[in-house]
Design a protein around this motif. Structure first.
Motif, PDB file in Angstrom:
ATOM      1  N   PRO A  32      28.435  -6.835 -16.952  1.00 41.62           N
ATOM      2  CA  PRO A  32      28.663  -7.094 -15.524  1.00 41.62           C
ATOM      3  C   PRO A  32      29.963  -7.853 -15.281  1.00 41.62           C
ATOM      4  N   HIS A  33      30.510  -7.658 -14.105  1.00 42.70           N
ATOM      5  CA  HIS A  33      31.758  -8.326 -13.726  1.00 42.70           C
ATOM      6  C   HIS A  33      31.524  -9.830 -13.625  1.00 42.70           C
ATOM      7  N   LYS A  34      32.442 -10.598 -14.187  1.00 45.10           N
ATOM      8  CA  LYS A  34      32.299 -12.054 -14.208  1.00 45.10           C
ATOM      9  C   LYS A  34      32.189 -12.591 -12.779  1.00 45.10           C
ATOM     10  N   GLY A  35      31.196 -13.460 -12.588  1.00 43.75           N
ATOM     11  CA  GLY A  35      30.967 -14.057 -11.286  1.00 43.75           C
ATOM     12  C   GLY A  35      29.994 -13.288 -10.417  1.00 43.75           C
ATOM     13  N   SER A  36      29.611 -12.073 -10.817  1.00 45.50           N
ATOM     14  CA  SER A  36      28.679 -11.264 -10.033  1.00 45.50           C
ATOM     15  C   SER A  36      27.251 -11.764 -10.219  1.00 45.50           C
ATOM     16  N   TYR A  37      26.347 -11.257  -9.371  1.00 48.47           N
ATOM     17  CA  TYR A  37      24.928 -11.622  -9.462  1.00 48.47           C
ATOM     18  C   TYR A  37      24.356 -11.258 -10.830  1.00 48.47           C
ATOM     19  N   LEU A  38      24.668 -10.058 -11.304  1.00 45.57           N
ATOM     20  CA  LEU A  38      24.148  -9.622 -12.594  1.00 45.57           C
ATOM     21  C   LEU A  38      24.775 -10.408 -13.743  1.00 45.57           C
ATOM     22  N   TYR A  39      26.026 -10.821 -13.594  1.00 41.91           N
ATOM     23  CA  TYR A  39      26.646 -11.644 -14.637  1.00 41.91           C
ATOM     24  C   TYR A  39      25.898 -12.967 -14.767  1.00 41.91           C
ATOM     25  N   ASN A  40      25.566 -13.590 -13.626  1.00 46.45           N
ATOM     26  CA  ASN A  40      24.828 -14.852 -13.660  1.00 46.45           C
ATOM     27  C   ASN A  40      23.427 -14.655 -14.218  1.00 46.45           C
ATOM     28  N   LEU A  41      22.788 -13.521 -13.859  1.00 46.63           N
ATOM     29  CA  LEU A  41      21.470 -13.227 -14.429  1.00 46.63           C
ATOM     30  C   LEU A  41      21.554 -13.047 -15.942  1.00 46.63           C
TER      31      LEU A  41
END
Length: 372
Positions: free
Chosen positions: A323-332
């Motif tokens: 996932p792209h850094k900083g995105s919702y999925l990146y944080n998940l």
């Protein structure tokens, strides 16, 4: 960062040690060296596991039980080949310390750095199905199951049962999305007939009419309820700690979830296989049909079924996606990585962290020291 050395370059143990001390992540397969530094920096899902294997020989992981992904793993690894290791191929370079087969045997100063137990080789036979072995681990099971490996694992003796315990990720939407759509269409039509009422089993005077306009709300209720069920099952069933003296509860825990923590990158076991999933899904469907009118319970069930599909797809992506850094999925993904490798008793949400916030099981962000 300096460009990678040309193929067929040779490196001494001291040179590899120096690169590891500088933060590089090199592993070896026999005498062949591979630089995975760039990979781990861009894939937070594998960083902690690969960092733990830096400097080690991963041949055993690739040469484990026969598995359809073994050849793919070797081909993937070859793109990071940088050269060969000089000297004793039986040695290893771990955590910035150079060791060789001879120094490991003769240098007593190295002994405190070695693990008291080799979890991967001393406690189980990787050439045999694991399910009936883990029950004998007793008090060692909990620590062993949270020492992840990159090798594929086999659970059952029977080839048929073993096949039913694995699946590809896309089987989930292929099987369950059509059923969800059919149930949604069918129960919407039932609600549209205008004769569905709630609480008729308790009272007719105060029963509530359920027109088709209630369909979106009931469907979203199912989605919300699934996210809660997902959290509760993960926390209280999947992460129960079986008693040390209970062979069968240890086996049950391992088949339910322990095997996933032991081999978190075995993609054939990341989503729920269709046959056991059918039993669980049927249970929830019957349960909702028993406590609610058919169209109401069926609509809630359809929403929950979509929630399950979303959960399984997100879970797979958290392990193998970028996932792209900083995105919702990146944080998940960062949250789920911490759950696997550092905080197994918190961070139970997969598709959302909402219930971790609500029940105070959220993995807190670790403060980063300021650099002067």
């Amino acid at each position: 960062m300096a460009p990678a050395p040309p193929p067929a370059a040779s490196f001494s143990l001291a040179e590899v040690q120096r690169r590891l001390a500088d933060g590089a992540c090199w592993v070896r397969c026999g005498v062949r060296l591979y630089d995975l530094t760039g990979f781990v920096r861009h894939h937070p899902g594998g960083e902690q596991l690969l960092r733990a294997r830096a400097g080690q020989d991963v041949s055993a992981d690739l040469d484990g039980p026969p598995h359809r992904h073994s050849d793919n793993a070797r081909r993937w690894l070859e793109q990071y080949y940088v050269g060969d290791l000089q000297g004793d191929p039986q040695g290893s370079v771990e955590n910035g310390a150079v060791t060789s087969a001879s120094t490991q045997k003769t240098d007593p100063a190295m002994e405190p750095k070695l693990k008291a137990v080799d979890w991967d080789k001393d406690l189980v036979d990787w050439q045999k199905p694991l399910l009936w072995q883990v029950g004998h681990l007793g008090e060692k099971y909990d620590e062993w199951v949270h020492q992840p490996v990159t090798r594929p694992i086999r659970l059952f003796h029977s080839d048929l049962v073993e096949a039913l315990s694995k699946t590809v990720w896309y089987s989930v939407p292929i099987i369950w999305v059509p059923l969800m759509l059919y149930l949604s269409w069918s129960y919407y039509r039932t609600l549209a007939q205008g004769n569905v009422r709630l609480f008729t089993s308790f009272t007719t005077e105060y029963s509530v009419a359920m027109p088709e306009s209630m369909f979106p709300g009931l469907f979203m209720l199912g989605l919300l309820l699934w996210s809660l069920v997902e959290y509760l099952i993960h926390r209280f069933l999947f992460h129960m700690k079986p008693p040390n003296d209970s062979y069968y509860l240890i086996v049950l825990h391992f088949i339910l979830h322990g095997q996933h923590h032991k081999a978190p990158f075995d993609e054939s076991r990341l989503v729920f296989p269709p046959v056991p999933a059918s039993l669980v899904i049927a249970f929830f469907y019957v349960f909702l049909r028993l406590i609610l009118p058919e169209a109401v319970g069926g609509t809630v069930f359809a929403g929950g079924l979509l929630g399950y599909v979303i959960y399984d797809m997100i879970h797979y992506y958290l392990h193998f996606g970028s996932p792209h850094k900083g995105s919702y999925l990146y944080n998940l993904k960062a949250h789920h990585v911490k759950h696997h490798f550092a905080h197994q008793q918190s961070g139970f949400g997969i598709s959302t962290k909402f219930w971790d916030h609500f029940f105070h099981t959220l993995i807190l962000e670790e403060p980063h020291p300021k650099i002067q």
